[in-house]
Design a protein around this motif. Sequence first.
Motif, PDB file in Angstrom:
ATOM      1  N   ARG A 121       0.849  -1.182   0.000  1.00 34.89           N
ATOM      2  CA  ARG A 121       0.000   0.000   0.000  1.00 34.89           C
ATOM      3  C   ARG A 121       0.890   1.239   0.000  1.00 34.89           C
ATOM      4  O   ARG A 121       1.327   1.705   1.062  1.00 34.89           O
ATOM      5  N   PRO A 122       1.199   1.772  -1.156  1.00 31.54           N
ATOM      6  CA  PRO A 122       2.111   2.919  -1.246  1.00 31.54           C
ATOM      7  C   PRO A 122       1.580   4.127  -0.484  1.00 31.54           C
ATOM      8  O   PRO A 122       0.367   4.352  -0.400  1.00 31.54           O
ATOM      9  N   GLU A 137       6.445   7.331  -4.249  1.00 32.04           N
ATOM     10  CA  GLU A 137       5.281   6.459  -4.081  1.00 32.04           C
ATOM     11  C   GLU A 137       3.971   7.175  -4.400  1.00 32.04           C
ATOM     12  O   GLU A 137       2.944   6.515  -4.581  1.00 32.04           O
ATOM     13  N   ARG A 192       1.443   5.102  -6.374  1.00 31.84           N
ATOM     14  CA  ARG A 192       0.138   4.812  -5.786  1.00 31.84           C
ATOM     15  C   ARG A 192      -0.966   4.896  -6.843  1.00 31.84           C
ATOM     16  O   ARG A 192      -1.852   4.032  -6.917  1.00 31.84           O
ATOM     17  N   ARG A 227       1.766   8.448   0.136  1.00 34.45           N
ATOM     18  CA  ARG A 227       1.726   9.617  -0.755  1.00 34.45           C
ATOM     19  C   ARG A 227       3.051  10.382  -0.721  1.00 34.45           C
ATOM     20  O   ARG A 227       3.107  11.550  -1.084  1.00 34.45           O
TER      21      ARG A 227
END
Length: 449
Positions: free
Chosen positions: A425-426, A432, A436, A428
């Motif tokens: 779960r990348p 990433e 994302r 912000r």
Amino acid sequence: MTAEVEGLFTLPASAPPPPERVRATAPLAVRMRPRTLDEVVGQAHLLGPGAPLRRLLEGGAAASVVLHGPPGTGKTTIARLLATGGPRHFVALSALSSGVRELREVINDARRRRARHDQETVLFVDEVHRFSRTQQDALLGAVEDRLVLLVAATTENPSFSVVSPLLSRSLVLRLRSLTEDEVRGLLRRAVMDRRGLGGSVSLSAEAEDALARLAAGDARRALTALEASADGMADTGGSVIDVPAVERAVTEATVRYDRQGDQHYDVISAFIKSIRGSDPDAALHYLARMLVAGEDPRFIARRLLAHASEDVGLADPTALQAAVAAAQTVELIGMPEARLALAQATVHLATAPKSNAIIVGIDEAMADVRAGAVGAVPAHLRYGRYAGAEKLGNAVGYRYPHRTPDGVLEQQYPPDALVGRDYYRPTRHGGERALRERLARLRRTVRGG
């Protein structure tokens, strides 16, 4: 004084030992060793009214203690005061030169003293962390039965260096490093006291501050540096110790660091947490402490490699490259030049955008596997290049992504039980942010959302 004979052993009745005579040529730190409890500097949290250590010193406590603290905080001093306090018999051993045989002799003597004289024995063991597990285990029965009151001193964290059964039978008391104000008070006393410098020199306020900083909370180090500075003044005929005199006598502050003890763990922990917290200045400080103290640079490089993925990850894909380059530099050219690569990688990781998505993802995936969430590999993903594979359904129906314009197509990859499970779960942060958005599109395509 009376005595009682049992076989070859003569047991003298209790009598306080005479005050220790200190040679005039002894080091200043030895000459200034406190003679009474009131002369002890610092440790108010342990020596206040009713505190266990004060009660032990005054002959009222009945619990064994482990004194844990940095060098120069008073562990040996407190033990020496125990030798002169109350009717107890006092025995001192050093773990550097004693073994199980000496321990058994002390315990047997303590047993006879309790039986014949109802006299307690206080056993002081210095550097107890140097005892092996077998040697420490030899104390358990005597401590459990309170045949001896153990006072064990160690500069290392007892959780790492003292066996658990012995810890559970003792109070663990942590001595604190002296504050700079406490060190200043000690320096002033040493300058004026007859046992010390006897007023032969004076100490400027600036030099006092410099010595207090150099001591880093260590009383012995402070007095040793003061004595060296005073000796230098004697050679020049001066009477006021100033900052240049201190600098001539003390060329470099000794870094308190033990590669096998808790300072090793504390400093590397602070180093990593400073990187994680994006403070490059603090990280460089802890890096410098490790390097000056002689820490293995390969150990530092390995930690940078691990945390490039753990704390930065794909928020900055070049972070791992920087850590790998630093590790290779350590191997190829060594110290002192490798310090530059380690510092560069440290600053790179500390200033990089942070993400723990990699470690969270792999740890969650491994937790699921350990919990049994594995399932069968989908048939179309299995290996199919052998006779009979097609009859089993292996590789049948597999779709080759490169045959599509975007190189991505709808297809099931995880086992049935894990369809739709998101591990990565990348954030912000940094790189990433774009990843994302791209990953969301990839998942919609692959999963047919």
